[in-house]
Design a protein around this motif. Structure first.
Motif, PDB file in Angstrom:
ATOM      1  N   ALA A  94      12.149  14.113 -21.116  1.00 56.68           N
ATOM      2  CA  ALA A  94      12.365  15.524 -21.451  1.00 56.68           C
ATOM      3  C   ALA A  94      13.327  16.155 -20.456  1.00 56.68           C
ATOM      4  CB  ALA A  94      11.034  16.272 -21.444  1.00 56.68           C
ATOM      5  N   SER A  95      14.130  17.076 -20.949  1.00 61.51           N
ATOM      6  CA  SER A  95      15.023  17.824 -20.060  1.00 61.51           C
ATOM      7  C   SER A  95      14.192  18.573 -19.023  1.00 61.51           C
ATOM      8  CB  SER A  95      15.844  18.813 -20.880  1.00 61.51           C
ATOM      9  OG  SER A  95      16.398  19.815 -20.060  1.00 61.51           O
ATOM     10  N   LEU A  96      14.595  18.472 -17.770  1.00 62.59           N
ATOM     11  CA  LEU A  96      13.846  19.156 -16.718  1.00 62.59           C
ATOM     12  C   LEU A  96      13.857  20.663 -16.927  1.00 62.59           C
ATOM     13  CD1 LEU A  96      12.307  18.727 -14.012  1.00 62.59           C
ATOM     14  CD2 LEU A  96      14.449  19.264 -12.859  1.00 62.59           C
ATOM     15  N   ALA A  97      14.994  21.199 -17.362  1.00 66.45           N
ATOM     16  CA  ALA A  97      15.100  22.640 -17.588  1.00 66.45           C
ATOM     17  C   ALA A  97      14.103  23.092 -18.639  1.00 66.45           C
ATOM     18  CB  ALA A  97      16.524  22.997 -18.006  1.00 66.45           C
ATOM     19  N   SER A  98      13.967  22.276 -19.698  1.00 68.10           N
ATOM     20  CA  SER A  98      13.016  22.626 -20.742  1.00 68.10           C
ATOM     21  C   SER A  98      11.581  22.491 -20.250  1.00 68.10           C
ATOM     22  CB  SER A  98      13.246  21.727 -21.955  1.00 68.10           C
ATOM     23  OG  SER A  98      12.239  21.942 -22.926  1.00 68.10           O
ATOM     24  N   TYR A  99      11.300  21.407 -19.502  1.00 65.96           N
ATOM     25  CA  TYR A  99       9.942  21.151 -19.034  1.00 65.96           C
ATOM     26  C   TYR A  99       9.471  22.225 -18.064  1.00 65.96           C
ATOM     27  CZ  TYR A  99       6.064  18.647 -16.797  1.00 65.96           C
ATOM     28  OH  TYR A  99       4.837  18.289 -16.300  1.00 65.96           O
ATOM     29  N   LEU A 100      10.353  22.696 -17.190  1.00 63.59           N
ATOM     30  CA  LEU A 100       9.965  23.681 -16.172  1.00 63.59           C
ATOM     31  C   LEU A 100      10.368  25.100 -16.547  1.00 63.59           C
ATOM     32  CD1 LEU A 100      10.827  21.806 -12.832  1.00 63.59           C
ATOM     33  CD2 LEU A 100       8.646  21.932 -14.053  1.00 63.59           C
ATOM     34  N   ILE A 151      10.055  15.509  -5.972  1.00 61.83           N
ATOM     35  CA  ILE A 151       9.125  16.368  -6.689  1.00 61.83           C
ATOM     36  C   ILE A 151       8.134  15.522  -7.473  1.00 61.83           C
ATOM     37  CG2 ILE A 151      10.572  16.570  -8.761  1.00 61.83           C
ATOM     38  CD1 ILE A 151       9.805  19.571  -8.797  1.00 61.83           C
ATOM     39  N   GLU A 152       6.882  15.982  -7.572  1.00 58.49           N
ATOM     40  CA  GLU A 152       5.830  15.257  -8.281  1.00 58.49           C
ATOM     41  C   GLU A 152       5.351  16.068  -9.472  1.00 58.49           C
ATOM     42  OE1 GLU A 152       2.715  13.616  -5.955  1.00 58.49           O
ATOM     43  OE2 GLU A 152       3.987  13.066  -4.254  1.00 58.49           O
ATOM     44  N   PHE A 153       5.284  15.397 -10.644  1.00 54.52           N
ATOM     45  CA  PHE A 153       4.818  16.045 -11.858  1.00 54.52           C
ATOM     46  C   PHE A 153       3.474  15.458 -12.276  1.00 54.52           C
ATOM     47  CE2 PHE A 153       9.577  16.488 -12.926  1.00 54.52           C
ATOM     48  CZ  PHE A 153       9.637  17.728 -12.304  1.00 54.52           C
ATOM     49  N   LEU A 212      21.314  22.350 -14.479  1.00 56.06           N
ATOM     50  CA  LEU A 212      20.526  21.123 -14.352  1.00 56.06           C
ATOM     51  C   LEU A 212      20.726  20.194 -15.543  1.00 56.06           C
ATOM     52  CD1 LEU A 212      17.156  22.411 -12.832  1.00 56.06           C
ATOM     53  CD2 LEU A 212      19.088  21.347 -11.672  1.00 56.06           C
ATOM     54  N   GLU A 213      21.885  20.298 -16.193  1.00 54.54           N
ATOM     55  CA  GLU A 213      22.165  19.358 -17.274  1.00 54.54           C
ATOM     56  C   GLU A 213      22.202  17.936 -16.710  1.00 54.54           C
ATOM     57  OE1 GLU A 213      23.985  21.948 -16.553  1.00 54.54           O
ATOM     58  OE2 GLU A 213      23.863  23.331 -18.258  1.00 54.54           O
ATOM     59  N   GLY A 214      21.583  17.022 -17.409  1.00 52.60           N
ATOM     60  CA  GLY A 214      21.555  15.645 -16.950  1.00 52.60           C
ATOM     61  C   GLY A 214      20.403  15.318 -16.032  1.00 52.60           C
ATOM     62  N   VAL A 215      19.520  16.282 -15.779  1.00 54.32           N
ATOM     63  CA  VAL A 215      18.324  16.047 -14.957  1.00 54.32           C
ATOM     64  C   VAL A 215      17.134  15.992 -15.910  1.00 54.32           C
ATOM     65  CG1 VAL A 215      16.919  16.821 -13.029  1.00 54.32           C
ATOM     66  CG2 VAL A 215      19.373  17.302 -13.052  1.00 54.32           C
ATOM     67  N   VAL A 216      16.382  14.885 -15.843  1.00 55.47           N
ATOM     68  CA  VAL A 216      15.301  14.658 -16.806  1.00 55.47           C
ATOM     69  C   VAL A 216      14.021  14.269 -16.075  1.00 55.47           C
ATOM     70  CG1 VAL A 216      16.902  13.951 -18.625  1.00 55.47           C
ATOM     71  CG2 VAL A 216      15.934  12.228 -17.072  1.00 55.47           C
ATOM     72  N   VAL A 217      12.917  14.345 -16.818  1.00 56.98           N
ATOM     73  CA  VAL A 217      11.637  13.851 -16.315  1.00 56.98           C
ATOM     74  C   VAL A 217      11.650  12.326 -16.407  1.00 56.98           C
ATOM     75  CG1 VAL A 217       9.138  13.831 -16.626  1.00 56.98           C
ATOM     76  CG2 VAL A 217      10.445  15.937 -17.057  1.00 56.98           C
ATOM     77  N   ALA A 218      11.276  11.658 -15.319  1.00 56.26           N
ATOM     78  CA  ALA A 218      11.317  10.197 -15.279  1.00 56.26           C
ATOM     79  C   ALA A 218      10.047   9.660 -14.637  1.00 56.26           C
ATOM     80  CB  ALA A 218      12.546   9.735 -14.501  1.00 56.26           C
ATOM     81  N   GLU A 219       9.833   8.335 -14.795  1.00 55.95           N
ATOM     82  CA  GLU A 219       8.649   7.696 -14.218  1.00 55.95           C
ATOM     83  C   GLU A 219       9.075   6.435 -13.477  1.00 55.95           C
ATOM     84  OE1 GLU A 219       4.299   5.808 -15.502  1.00 55.95           O
ATOM     85  OE2 GLU A 219       5.690   6.561 -17.045  1.00 55.95           O
ATOM     86  N   ILE A 220       8.560   6.273 -12.270  1.00 57.02           N
ATOM     87  CA  ILE A 220       8.834   5.070 -11.490  1.00 57.02           C
ATOM     88  C   ILE A 220       7.927   3.957 -12.013  1.00 57.02           C
ATOM     89  CG2 ILE A 220       8.847   4.034  -9.195  1.00 57.02           C
ATOM     90  CD1 ILE A 220       9.254   6.821  -8.016  1.00 57.02           C
ATOM     91  N   VAL A 221       8.542   2.914 -12.570  1.00 57.92           N
ATOM     92  CA  VAL A 221       7.747   1.826 -13.145  1.00 57.92           C
ATOM     93  C   VAL A 221       7.601   0.653 -12.180  1.00 57.92           C
ATOM     94  CG1 VAL A 221       8.274   2.452 -15.514  1.00 57.92           C
ATOM     95  CG2 VAL A 221       9.812   0.905 -14.313  1.00 57.92           C
TER      96      VAL A 221
END
Length: 807
Positions: free
Chosen positions: A145-151, A135-137, A42-51
């Protein structure tokens, strides 16, 4: 049992690799059935927010989103997920990322609008196959943040197959104990310290079910925010264990159950009216369950009550009227210990099988409820706030399971395993399993913890040592020594010979369940006092141990006849079961019951329908009848030399004119032979006459006389044929007995070769033509010898049977 590998590793620090851990689990008896990798690459997959989110100018179902992901500027993403909205925090696969399935993320144009990445669903990320939408966080998820680290990825979802005796492994911590023992490590310290009470809110508890519910622990928490969002780490732990998060309070109880193995329930305290109790249900009581169904109880359920009114099925499912919602502010937490026997099979009466009942049926540690309450309290206060009242622990200590002391002899351990395990190694294994071993002169004395319901005897401890020591480290050796040969006894006919005899007569052997449907037995009009009910049936159709073989055989025949099999011939040799103190005779109507276990009686039975023989080109099809089946039974009796007597007697399931009870020559009833009653056949949807027999096996296996006991006469035999006219109601068994008694040892064979009614024979009478074969072992019989026997027979038939010689 499914769980997260990372969750397990949090309880057992270990250097084992993933593959080594999986192999270790299987090696110690926790067979791994499936491993699902989660969140790899999952490199390159991050936590993001729709603005921002605007409608796509060329597609109604697409949105053009501006997504912040921790970079200098938000990126533009075209997204078709229905749940995409402003403010949502989700997962963004940036350009260059490679998702599971080797799916590469590149810049693209969708309906003329550029998109620089992809907002991802759990399925696309390989972490939630059942996900719908992106997915919803939670709102506090760190953007960028890296998704792998967050999850806490990557991870694996491991599913193991547990045998019913390993109820202690229905919690992650229980599995950790076994892994720690196998790796000679130790489980991590678990914080089960008491959470101090900050309010005086309590709810009284009453135990009124005796040993069925010997412990109930409760705690009131007030002023909480039930609508709090379940922390992402808890959501993911549940999701990877096969449980979908629902709401915070429910998720906490599920999390504690998966972690410790203790089922819990949360009641809305404001919906409770008074004292919470546990008692046996009353017949006719009704309860609306959490799944919305209203069920009517009998008197076999354990019920949780509020002011004596049922509010939940103990150990199975809570009730709708007291459930927690996001509006709940005060909650009553409960954890309990219920006796497995009182939960087994109860849920299946309503088609229910819950995580809670699955655990309680197998046994839950009676010491866990308090620890579970404390753990759940800490989690709730941390996330949802509130004030905790004191823990109320009500227990019937005399009925709670106690730790068991078991002795393990060193000599017995070595004899069974076939290898000498070092004393220190045995001590270490037992200690790592939490068994508190103490050395004795001959071995060890251990104390089995209350969580290990499966440890009762020395053999259980030997198995524990073997599986942790490693079956693969025990050398493979072939057994040696001389095997004693036992010649088969000539006084017994083996059951295999009876099987071969029936197979030779074109019967096929059946093996039916030893459990039957009580309704089927009611159709056969069997006496219910003969029935042995099963405490924990697999289903309602398998709730009674069979008192007869014939119902199962007839059911099998019915299924075959319904499937274009016009000729059916089945037999079965097996046990029937009656209560202790009850006769196993097929003809008994009333029995006296005792409180002991059921009695096993071996029987042999057969059914036949259709033609006597298989279809042939040169023969007329003759339907099976009473005499054909009776002949099959007599062929079995002939193998042991047993004489069978048939007496007309109508049984409830039998045709009154085409059936008979079967007796031995001393009058002992051993079974039945004949046609099933037409009304019974109709109820079983059998549209052709069906015949059968069922007799006790033992009399057919004990030989009356061995070949060679008597010498074969070298002198000729003499046959005399006699025709008697006698009343219609006289039975052949009585006639045969009369002739045999007066003819004495000279009678070698008695043959009935004709029966006639009609012209020349008085109404109400019949003519029987009988052949007497006479022979002496020491001389040739004279006419005078033969005439004397014939005269005695004629006189006896006249006096005992009212018979006369037919003119």
């Amino acid at each position: 049992m499914k769980f997260s590998e990372n969750w397990l590793r949090s309880h057992i620090p270990s250097s084992l690799s993933h593959d080594e851990l999986v192999r270790t689990l299987t090696a110690i008896g926790l067979e791994v059935e499936e491993v699902t990798p989660l969140g790899e690459s999952l490199e390159g997959v991050v936590v993001a927010e729709i603005v921002s989110a605007e409608p796509h100018p060329e597609a109604d179902r697409l949105q053009v989103c501006s997504v912040a992901f921790g970079g200098a500027e938000p990126v533009q993403i075209v997204c078709g997920a229905p749940n995409a909205r402003v403010g949502l925090k989700t997962a963004l696969a940036t350009v260059g990322a490679v998702l599971p399935g080797d799916f590469k993320i590149k810049p693209a144009k969708l309906r003329g609008v550029e998109s620089f990445g992809m907002l991802c669903s759990g399925k696309e990320l390989g972490i939630d196959e059942g996900a719908a939408g992106i997915i919803e966080f939670p709102s506090d998820a760190p953007v960028g943040a890296s998704l792998a680290s967050y999850l806490s990825l990557p991870d694996s979802s491991i599913e193991i197959k547990l045998t019913p005796n390993r109820a202690d492994c229905f919690g992650v911590r229980g599995i950790a104990y076994d892994v720690a023992a196998a790796t000679r490590g130790a489980v991590s310290e678990f914080d089960s310290s008491s959470v101090a009470a900050t309010s005086d809110a309590v709810r009284a508890i009453a135990l009124n079910a005796g040993a069925a519910a010997p412990r109930y622990v409760g705690r009131v928490i007030t002023g909480l925010t039930a609508g709090a969002v379940t922390p992402i780490w808890m959501q993911e732990s549940l999701r990877r264990s096969g449980i979908r998060p629902l709401s915070f309070l429910v998720d906490v109880t599920q999390y504690v159950m998966m972690e410790l193995g203790q089922p819990m329930h949360a009641f809305d305290n404001d919906k409770l009216q008074g004292e919470v109790g546990v008692r046996m249900s009353r017949r006719g009581e009704k309860l609306q369950l959490l799944d919305g169904r209203e069920v009517e109880l009998d008197d076999t359920f354990l019920a949780i009550t509020d002011n004596d009114a049922p509010i939940a099925l103990a150990g199975i499912m809570g009730g709708e009227l007291s459930k927690v919602t996001d509006a709940t502010t005060n909650v009553f937490l409960e954890a309990a210990h219920f006796a497995p026997a009182n939960i087994m099979g109860q849920g299946r009466k309503f088609g229910l099988h819950t995580d809670a009942s699955h655990r309680f049926e197998r046994g839950v540690d009676p010491e866990l409820p308090v620890a579970a309450i404390e753990r759940a309290t800490a989690l709730i206060l941390e996330v949802a706030g509130g004030s905790a009242g004191p823990v109320v622990d009500v227990a019937l200590n005399d009925t709670l399971p106690k730790p068991r002391e078991i002795t393990l002899r060193q000599s017995r351990l070595n004899d069974v395993l076939g290898v000498a395990v070092a004393d220190d190694e045995v001590t270490k294994i037992l200690a790592s399993l939490g068994l508190s071993p103490e050395r004795t002169e001959n071995g060890w004395k251990v104390t089995a913890p209350t969580r290990r319901f499966d440890l009762e005897i020395e053999a259980d401890l030997i198995e524990e040592v073997a599986r942790i020591y490693g079956y693969d480290t025990i050398p493979t050796t072939l057994p040696h020594g001389s095997a004693p040969l036992h010649a088969p006894t000539e006084s017994i006919v083996p059951s295999s010979a009876l099987r071969r005899q029936l197979a030779a007569r074109d019967y096929r052997e059946n093996i039916n369940y030893a459990f039957v449907d009580a309704e089927l037995l009611a159709t056969w009009k069997t006496d219910a006092t003969h029935h042995v009910a099963i405490a924990n049936p697999l289903s309602a159709e398998l709730a009674v141990m069979r008192p007869m073989l014939l119902p199962g055989l007839a059911s099998a025949a019915s299924r075959n006849l319904a499937r274009q099999q016009s000729r059916v011939r089945f037999f079965e040799l097996g046990n029937v079961f009656t209560p202790s103190g009850a006769s196993a005779s097929i003809t008994d109507a009333v029995v006296s019951l005792k409180d002991n276990g059921p009695v096993h009686t071996q029987r042999i039975a057969a059914v036949a329908a259709g033609s006597r023989g298989s279809e042939q080109w040169n023969g007329k099809s003759v339907p099976v009848d009473f005499f054909a089946v009776k002949g099959d039974l007599e062929s079995l009796a002939a193998m042991s030399g047993v004489t069978l007597v048939f007496e007309n007697q109508a049984l409830p399931f039998a045709h009154p004119g085409r059936s008979a009870i079967v007796k031995l020559s001393d009058g002992t009833v051993i079974g039945w032979v004949g046609q099933l009653h037409p009304s019974l056949a109709d109820e079983m949807e059998i549209d052709t006459p069906i015949y059968g027999f069922e007799v006790d096996l033992a009399p057919l296996t004990l030989k009356a006389a061995r070949a060679g006991d008597g010498s074969i006469s070298k002198f000729p035999s003499v046959r005399r044929d006699l025709a008697f006219v006698l009343p219609q109601e006289r039975q052949w068994s009585a006639v045969r007995s009369t002739i045999a008694n007066v003819a004495g040892p000279l009678l070698k064979e008695l043959v009935l070769f004709d029966q006639y009614q009609g012209k020349g024979v008085e109404d109400g009478h019949k003519s029987l033509a009988i052949g007497l074969v006479l022979q002496d072992a020491s001389r040739t019989l004279t006419d005078a010898d033969v005439d004397e026997v014939v005269s005695k027979v004629i006189d006896a038939m006249a006096s005992e049977q009212g018979a006369s010689i037919r003119s």
